[in-house]
Write a protein that holds these residues in place. Sequence first.
Motif, PDB file in Angstrom:
ATOM      1  N   GLY A   1      31.475  44.567  48.418  1.00  0.00           N
ATOM      2  CA  GLY A   1      31.685  44.846  49.824  1.00  0.00           C
ATOM      3  C   GLY A   1      33.173  44.852  50.152  1.00  0.00           C
ATOM      4  O   GLY A   1      34.006  44.368  49.374  1.00  0.00           O
ATOM      5  N   GLN A   2      33.513  45.376  51.327  1.00  0.00           N
ATOM      6  CA  GLN A   2      34.923  45.505  51.704  1.00  0.00           C
ATOM      7  C   GLN A   2      35.628  44.155  51.730  1.00  0.00           C
ATOM      8  O   GLN A   2      36.752  44.018  51.226  1.00  0.00           O
ATOM      9  N   VAL A   3      34.991  43.143  52.313  1.00  0.00           N
ATOM     10  CA  VAL A   3      35.608  41.819  52.398  1.00  0.00           C
ATOM     11  C   VAL A   3      35.839  41.240  51.011  1.00  0.00           C
ATOM     12  O   VAL A   3      36.918  40.739  50.692  1.00  0.00           O
ATOM     13  N   ASP A   4      34.818  41.327  50.151  1.00  0.00           N
ATOM     14  CA  ASP A   4      34.954  40.773  48.803  1.00  0.00           C
ATOM     15  C   ASP A   4      35.985  41.548  47.976  1.00  0.00           C
ATOM     16  O   ASP A   4      36.675  40.962  47.131  1.00  0.00           O
ATOM     17  N   ALA A   5      36.093  42.857  48.203  1.00  0.00           N
ATOM     18  CA  ALA A   5      37.090  43.652  47.478  1.00  0.00           C
ATOM     19  C   ALA A   5      38.497  43.186  47.830  1.00  0.00           C
ATOM     20  O   ALA A   5      39.361  43.043  46.950  1.00  0.00           O
ATOM     21  N   PHE A   6      38.743  42.932  49.113  1.00  0.00           N
ATOM     22  CA  PHE A   6      40.045  42.417  49.523  1.00  0.00           C
ATOM     23  C   PHE A   6      40.288  41.021  48.966  1.00  0.00           C
ATOM     24  O   PHE A   6      41.389  40.706  48.508  1.00  0.00           O
ATOM     25  N   ARG A   7      39.275  40.186  48.997  1.00  0.00           N
ATOM     26  CA  ARG A   7      39.450  38.826  48.470  1.00  0.00           C
ATOM     27  C   ARG A   7      39.729  38.857  46.966  1.00  0.00           C
ATOM     28  O   ARG A   7      40.562  38.093  46.462  1.00  0.00           O
ATOM     29  N   GLY A   8      39.048  39.732  46.259  1.00  0.00           N
ATOM     30  CA  GLY A   8      39.298  39.854  44.824  1.00  0.00           C
ATOM     31  C   GLY A   8      40.712  40.313  44.530  1.00  0.00           C
ATOM     32  O   GLY A   8      41.381  39.798  43.617  1.00  0.00           O
ATOM     33  N   ALA A   9      41.204  41.283  45.305  1.00  0.00           N
ATOM     34  CA  ALA A   9      42.572  41.762  45.118  1.00  0.00           C
ATOM     35  C   ALA A   9      43.578  40.650  45.390  1.00  0.00           C
ATOM     36  O   ALA A   9      44.562  40.487  44.655  1.00  0.00           O
ATOM     37  N   MET A  10      43.338  39.871  46.437  1.00  0.00           N
ATOM     38  CA  MET A  10      44.252  38.782  46.756  1.00  0.00           C
ATOM     39  C   MET A  10      44.180  37.662  45.718  1.00  0.00           C
ATOM     40  O   MET A  10      45.178  36.968  45.465  1.00  0.00           O
ATOM     41  N   ALA A  11      43.031  37.480  45.092  1.00  0.00           N
ATOM     42  CA  ALA A  11      42.921  36.485  44.025  1.00  0.00           C
ATOM     43  C   ALA A  11      43.790  36.885  42.826  1.00  0.00           C
ATOM     44  O   ALA A  11      44.441  36.030  42.202  1.00  0.00           O
ATOM     45  N   MET A  12      43.823  38.172  42.509  1.00  0.00           N
ATOM     46  CA  MET A  12      44.704  38.643  41.436  1.00  0.00           C
ATOM     47  C   MET A  12      46.172  38.463  41.824  1.00  0.00           C
ATOM     48  O   MET A  12      47.017  38.110  40.988  1.00  0.00           O
ATOM     49  N   PHE A  13      46.476  38.690  43.087  1.00  0.00           N
ATOM     50  CA  PHE A  13      47.832  38.470  43.590  1.00  0.00           C
ATOM     51  C   PHE A  13      48.224  36.997  43.471  1.00  0.00           C
ATOM     52  O   PHE A  13      49.344  36.668  43.069  1.00  0.00           O
ATOM     53  N   LEU A  14      47.304  36.103  43.782  1.00  0.00           N
ATOM     54  CA  LEU A  14      47.551  34.664  43.638  1.00  0.00           C
ATOM     55  C   LEU A  14      47.835  34.304  42.188  1.00  0.00           C
ATOM     56  O   LEU A  14      48.753  33.513  41.899  1.00  0.00           O
ATOM     57  N   ALA A  15      47.082  34.869  41.267  1.00  0.00           N
ATOM     58  CA  ALA A  15      47.304  34.591  39.845  1.00  0.00           C
ATOM     59  C   ALA A  15      48.704  35.027  39.424  1.00  0.00           C
ATOM     60  O   ALA A  15      49.393  34.325  38.665  1.00  0.00           O
ATOM     61  N   ALA A  16      49.144  36.195  39.900  1.00  0.00           N
ATOM     62  CA  ALA A  16      50.479  36.684  39.556  1.00  0.00           C
ATOM     63  C   ALA A  16      51.562  35.766  40.138  1.00  0.00           C
ATOM     64  O   ALA A  16      52.567  35.472  39.476  1.00  0.00           O
ATOM     65  N   ASN A  17      51.367  35.300  41.384  1.00  0.00           N
ATOM     66  CA  ASN A  17      52.339  34.391  41.995  1.00  0.00           C
ATOM     67  C   ASN A  17      52.422  33.074  41.240  1.00  0.00           C
ATOM     68  O   ASN A  17      53.512  32.505  41.074  1.00  0.00           O
ATOM     69  N   THR A  18      51.287  32.592  40.795  1.00  0.00           N
ATOM     70  CA  THR A  18      51.273  31.340  40.029  1.00  0.00           C
ATOM     71  C   THR A  18      52.009  31.508  38.708  1.00  0.00           C
ATOM     72  O   THR A  18      52.746  30.615  38.274  1.00  0.00           O
ATOM     73  N   LEU A  19      51.846  32.662  38.079  1.00  0.00           N
ATOM     74  CA  LEU A  19      52.574  32.962  36.844  1.00  0.00           C
ATOM     75  C   LEU A  19      54.078  32.955  37.095  1.00  0.00           C
ATOM     76  O   LEU A  19      54.857  32.401  36.297  1.00  0.00           O
ATOM     77  N   GLY A  20      54.526  33.581  38.190  1.00  0.00           N
ATOM     78  CA  GLY A  20      55.950  33.603  38.514  1.00  0.00           C
ATOM     79  C   GLY A  20      56.513  32.208  38.700  1.00  0.00           C
ATOM     80  O   GLY A  20      57.602  31.890  38.196  1.00  0.00           O
ATOM     81  N   TYR A  21      55.768  31.356  39.397  1.00  0.00           N
ATOM     82  CA  TYR A  21      56.239  29.995  39.626  1.00  0.00           C
ATOM     83  C   TYR A  21      56.285  29.205  38.320  1.00  0.00           C
ATOM     84  O   TYR A  21      57.230  28.432  38.079  1.00  0.00           O
ATOM     85  N   ALA A  22      55.299  29.406  37.454  1.00  0.00           N
ATOM     86  CA  ALA A  22      55.291  28.704  36.166  1.00  0.00           C
ATOM     87  C   ALA A  22      56.486  29.109  35.309  1.00  0.00           C
ATOM     88  O   ALA A  22      57.098  28.266  34.626  1.00  0.00           O
ATOM     89  N   TRP A  23      56.847  30.389  35.331  1.00  0.00           N
ATOM     90  CA  TRP A  23      58.017  30.862  34.578  1.00  0.00           C
ATOM     91  C   TRP A  23      59.294  30.217  35.108  1.00  0.00           C
ATOM     92  O   TRP A  23      60.170  29.834  34.339  1.00  0.00           O
ATOM     93  N   PHE A  24      59.397  30.111  36.432  1.00  0.00           N
ATOM     94  CA  PHE A  24      60.551  29.461  37.038  1.00  0.00           C
ATOM     95  C   PHE A  24      60.647  27.997  36.597  1.00  0.00           C
ATOM     96  O   PHE A  24      61.727  27.511  36.251  1.00  0.00           O
TER      97      PHE A  24
END
Length: 410
Positions: free
Chosen positions: A371-394
């Motif tokens: 569904g539209q809501v879940d599609a957006f939430r899934g995309a933002m979950a991938m964005f969260l994973a990328a942000n966490t990776l950036g912070y871990a590298w720092f």
Amino acid sequence: MNVLDRRNAVIVFLAFAFAYFFSAVLRAVTATLAPTLTQEFALNARDLGLLAGGFFLGFAATQLPLGTWLDRYGPRKVILSFVFIAVAGCIAFAAAGNFAMLMAARVLCGVGVSACLMAPLTGFRRWLEPAAQLRANSWMLMTGSLGMVASTLPVQWLLPLWGWRPVFVLLAVGLALASLVLVWRVPGWEVGHVPGGAPPSYAQVWRHPYFRRMSLIGFFNYGGMIAIQSLWAGPWMVRVAGYEPLKAATGLFAINVCMLGTFWTWGMLNPMLQRRGLHTDRLITWGLPISLLVLASIIVAGPSAGAAAWALFCVSSTFVSLAQPAVGMAFPSALAGRALSAYNLVIFAGVFIVQWGIGLLVDGFAALGWGQVDAFRGAMAMFLAANTLGYAWFLRGSRDNRTDIRPAAT
């Protein structure tokens, strides 16, 4: 280093800020216009993300030559050359009749305003003391937030009266006026020299451990914050939280007012924090995890997360904005243009990838039957994973390198 006195420093700051204001309006206006452009040109999420990201693609494409030109010719000559390209891009966008023309004009706009922040930051590296550089950087970003505020409700109010095309003509006029102010008030430039006589090059920037350490938080965390602020907060409010376009524009207005206040506060606090030994790396280490927690909460809340939640995310992400002037101060002033532009390339490549990537993920999850809501939430979950990776590298870089970078020799 030719340090400006207080009066001239204020005048030069205001001259650059006038141009950067219009640059920020141009950068963020697609979030407000998203419902209008989607309807008029039948855009899907992928097209919308690509259109908004096209600005940052053009922006990023110029950063490497821009840094060399800034070090060689100085901020005034370079920014004037680029602003005229932005004026042409605005006029082309106003005249566009299809998506391809919109995209080409959007890329041209990105190229044209690509010097509007790097030129002043390069000048500030030579013209201001270190504490004043941090304050000026934060207040330039505050000016950008003011421009983004202007891109929300004021633009939404103009749409029924003018339509979206005259808005871009007005931006072209504003940028042309800004170029006249820059000619009038910005000082000239003398070519600097790197200590030790080494010819300046990007190799010195790419190899620097501090630059590498800051790279992923610049790409994912800083670039992602801009991607949300300048585009995806709007579609989330409309398509997930159920806002009407006017209410979404009001939400974007509130987000950008919060960002304006935050950057003003950073400008006031930075010199004091530096004097007390609270340097950039320590502030990022302590503060950036807040944005990760806020983003996780937004994903869980889904339709309940509206403008207030995204405002909190953007505000809590501003800790990473401290990285940009810190990178500039880690290098001699003769390398400042290259260092700042290289880091800006990292940031805006991240904006492009995150803006387009979220759109691709939303459409991809929808194609899988979400569904539209879940599609957006899934995309933002991938964005969260990328942000966490950036912070871990720092954090990994914090263990491998010294904790706080002090300004390099001029």
